[in-house]
Design a protein around this motif. Structure first.
Motif, PDB file in Angstrom:
ATOM      1  N   MET A   1      -4.105  -0.314  16.449  1.00  0.00           N
ATOM      2  CA  MET A   1      -4.460  -0.281  15.026  1.00  0.00           C
ATOM      3  C   MET A   1      -3.708  -1.373  14.281  1.00  0.00           C
ATOM      4  SD  MET A   1      -2.224   2.891  13.464  1.00  0.00           S
ATOM      5  CE  MET A   1      -0.421   2.826  13.474  1.00  0.00           C
ATOM      6  N   LYS A   2      -4.286  -1.826  13.160  1.00  0.00           N
ATOM      7  CA  LYS A   2      -3.605  -2.787  12.306  1.00  0.00           C
ATOM      8  C   LYS A   2      -2.523  -2.080  11.501  1.00  0.00           C
ATOM      9  CE  LYS A   2      -7.592  -5.856  11.627  1.00  0.00           C
ATOM     10  NZ  LYS A   2      -8.521  -6.425  10.613  1.00  0.00           N
ATOM     11  N   ALA A   3      -1.434  -2.796  11.249  1.00  0.00           N
ATOM     12  CA  ALA A   3      -0.365  -2.249  10.427  1.00  0.00           C
ATOM     13  C   ALA A   3       0.434  -3.403   9.831  1.00  0.00           C
ATOM     14  CB  ALA A   3       0.543  -1.337  11.263  1.00  0.00           C
ATOM     15  N   ILE A   4       1.309  -3.077   8.903  1.00  0.00           N
ATOM     16  CA  ILE A   4       2.230  -4.051   8.305  1.00  0.00           C
ATOM     17  C   ILE A   4       3.635  -3.508   8.520  1.00  0.00           C
ATOM     18  CG2 ILE A   4       2.956  -5.201   6.175  1.00  0.00           C
ATOM     19  CD1 ILE A   4       0.080  -4.568   5.137  1.00  0.00           C
ATOM     20  N   GLY A   5       4.520  -4.350   9.092  1.00  0.00           N
ATOM     21  CA  GLY A   5       5.862  -3.863   9.373  1.00  0.00           C
ATOM     22  C   GLY A   5       6.913  -4.944   9.260  1.00  0.00           C
ATOM     23  N   TYR A   6       8.154  -4.552   9.513  1.00  0.00           N
ATOM     24  CA  TYR A   6       9.265  -5.511   9.516  1.00  0.00           C
ATOM     25  C   TYR A   6      10.278  -5.140  10.585  1.00  0.00           C
ATOM     26  CZ  TYR A   6      12.281  -2.136   7.005  1.00  0.00           C
ATOM     27  OH  TYR A   6      13.035  -1.032   6.640  1.00  0.00           O
ATOM     28  N   LYS A   7      11.049  -6.139  10.989  1.00  0.00           N
ATOM     29  CA  LYS A   7      12.152  -5.914  11.921  1.00  0.00           C
ATOM     30  C   LYS A   7      13.493  -6.288  11.317  1.00  0.00           C
ATOM     31  CE  LYS A   7       9.796  -6.124  16.402  1.00  0.00           C
ATOM     32  NZ  LYS A   7       9.790  -6.729  17.762  1.00  0.00           N
ATOM     33  N   GLU A   8      13.449  -7.071  10.224  1.00  0.00           N
ATOM     34  CA  GLU A   8      14.671  -7.501   9.557  1.00  0.00           C
ATOM     35  C   GLU A   8      14.581  -7.201   8.066  1.00  0.00           C
ATOM     36  OE1 GLU A   8      16.153 -11.568  10.956  1.00  0.00           O
ATOM     37  OE2 GLU A   8      14.007 -11.666  11.446  1.00  0.00           O
ATOM     38  N   VAL A  35      -4.716  10.690   9.850  1.00  0.00           N
ATOM     39  CA  VAL A  35      -5.537  10.235   8.730  1.00  0.00           C
ATOM     40  C   VAL A  35      -5.917   8.768   8.909  1.00  0.00           C
ATOM     41  CG1 VAL A  35      -5.637   9.906   6.231  1.00  0.00           C
ATOM     42  CG2 VAL A  35      -4.397  11.871   7.180  1.00  0.00           C
ATOM     43  N   GLU A  36      -7.196   8.478   8.772  1.00  0.00           N
ATOM     44  CA  GLU A  36      -7.660   7.098   8.687  1.00  0.00           C
ATOM     45  C   GLU A  36      -7.479   6.663   7.237  1.00  0.00           C
ATOM     46  OE1 GLU A  36     -11.671   4.317   9.278  1.00  0.00           O
ATOM     47  OE2 GLU A  36     -11.815   6.502   9.403  1.00  0.00           O
ATOM     48  N   ILE A  37      -6.612   5.692   7.008  1.00  0.00           N
ATOM     49  CA  ILE A  37      -6.227   5.326   5.648  1.00  0.00           C
ATOM     50  C   ILE A  37      -7.259   4.410   4.998  1.00  0.00           C
ATOM     51  CG2 ILE A  37      -4.519   4.018   4.317  1.00  0.00           C
ATOM     52  CD1 ILE A  37      -2.382   5.261   6.148  1.00  0.00           C
ATOM     53  N   LYS A  38      -7.621   4.758   3.774  1.00  0.00           N
ATOM     54  CA  LYS A  38      -8.584   3.979   3.004  1.00  0.00           C
ATOM     55  C   LYS A  38      -7.920   3.146   1.910  1.00  0.00           C
ATOM     56  CE  LYS A  38     -12.311   5.465   5.101  1.00  0.00           C
ATOM     57  NZ  LYS A  38     -13.157   4.537   5.891  1.00  0.00           N
ATOM     58  N   ALA A 100      -0.701   1.217   7.385  1.00  0.00           N
ATOM     59  CA  ALA A 100      -1.335   1.212   8.704  1.00  0.00           C
ATOM     60  C   ALA A 100      -2.734   1.799   8.604  1.00  0.00           C
ATOM     61  CB  ALA A 100      -0.499   2.018   9.688  1.00  0.00           C
ATOM     62  N   GLN A 101      -3.560   1.493   9.601  1.00  0.00           N
ATOM     63  CA  GLN A 101      -4.923   2.030   9.596  1.00  0.00           C
ATOM     64  C   GLN A 101      -4.947   3.535   9.824  1.00  0.00           C
ATOM     65  OE1 GLN A 101      -6.640  -0.906  12.496  1.00  0.00           O
ATOM     66  NE2 GLN A 101      -8.372  -0.893  11.079  1.00  0.00           N
TER      67      GLN A 101
END
Length: 335
Positions: A1-8, A35-38, A100-101
């Protein structure tokens, strides 16, 4: 799934502060729903965590605590929802977030999405609504039917203030004094139901004197609490109640002693973080507010839609939110 994240933990100007990533779709069990996020919205909690909370090992951290979407799977103990239900929620700060999706969330902190507004309009509300509701009715225990009492809401034009003013106006008889500093936000607050709007750019006590306002029974500080503390002590009615939600570097309650003022901190994540016995109260609150929206009592606090859910747009949203000039909520929708 697509998502947005960080490591730092990086400044939002750095492209690595939030990145587009791919993760496995999470599995559900117990009382969790998938949940499928809209649509999602952005809160100060987002940039505070992004800037200060490190990741575990080499794992990506996905943040975000406001979402609307559709239930795709349910755990074996789920009783409140079924596949296909449209839902909204603020989530749990101890788990992966809504950037996230797909997201797994405990059904006890999920509500049924209002049917009369869009996913984006609804996404503006869960975290701020729960915060405002808990602050008013669980922490301060405001007198709902006493028209002689008043509440001062400091920094009222943001996300929490925008819904708190509405809840106070529609569900109580309190006289609502809100603060803002710009013409745009002053107009916004009057439209939402504030009986009086004063300028927090000036000394609050001088504003009260200027407009001949009586000492407030309740004071709510939504930002810059440290900056306004001395004025709050000066203004609040003896035996009044004071509540705040922000993170002052230091806060001394002793100046309130002579007035016997009770002090309350609201943290919306407490119920889910500690799995409290009344955790399902957040499900109940969200359902109640959903009904208030559908019958026209409450309206969305969506301020701006920043477009598709991706790292570039999310960095823009964080940067704008960090200026402290947002009116209402910033929303993003769709992948």
């Amino acid at each position: 799934m697509k998502a947005i994240g960080y490591k730092e933990n990086l400044p939002i100007e750095d492209v690595k502060s939030l990145q587009d990533i791919e993760l496995e779709t999470p599995k559900v069990s117990g009382r969790d729903v998938l949940v499928e996020i809209k649509a999602i919205s952005v809160n100060p909690a987002d940039y505070k965590v992004r800037a200060n909370v490190p990741t575990e090992g080499d794992n990506w951290k996905v943040i975000g605590w406001d979402a609307t979407g559709i239930v795709k799977e349910v755990g074996e103990e789920v009783t409140l929802f079924k596949v296909g239900d449209e839902v909204w929620y603020a989530g749990d700060i101890t788990r992966q977030g809504s950037y996230a999706q797909y997201q797994v969330v405990d059904e006890r902190i999920v509500g049924k999405k209002p049917t009369s507004i869009s996913y984006a309009e609804a996404a503006a509300l869960p975290l701020t609504t729960l915060t405002a509701w808990e602050l008013l009715f669980d922490r301060l225990e405001v007198a709902k039917d006493d028209a002689q009492k008043s509440i001062l809401v400091i920094g009222a034009a943001g996300g929490v203030g925008s819904i708190l003013v509405q809840l106070a106006k529609k569900l109580t008889k309190l006289n609502i004094i809100a603060t803002a500093s710009r013409e745009e936000t002053t107009t916004w607050l009057k439209e939402l139901g504030a009986d009086m709007v004063i300028n927090h750019g000036n000394k609050l006590s001088e504003e009260f004197e200027k407009y001949q306002l009586a000492a407030p029974d309740y004071v709510v500080s939504l930002n810059a609490t440290e900056q306004h503390a001395a004025e709050i002590v000066k203004l609040i009615k003896p035996q009044g109640k004071f509540g705040f939600i922000d993170d002052p570097k230091s806060f001394n309650v002793m100046p309130f002693k002579h007035k016997a003022v009770s002090t309350h901190i609201e943290f919306m994540f407490t119920r889910s973080m500690f799995q409290t016995e009344d955790m399902q109260e957040q499900h109940n609150i969200l359902n109640e507010v959903s009904a208030l929206i559908d019958n026209g009592t409450i309206k969305t606090t969506l301020g701006e839609n920043f477009g598709t859910i991706n790292a570039k747009n999310m960095r823009k949203a964080h940067a704008f939110l960090e200026t402290g000039k947002a009116k209402g909520k910033i929303v993003l929708e769709g992948f």
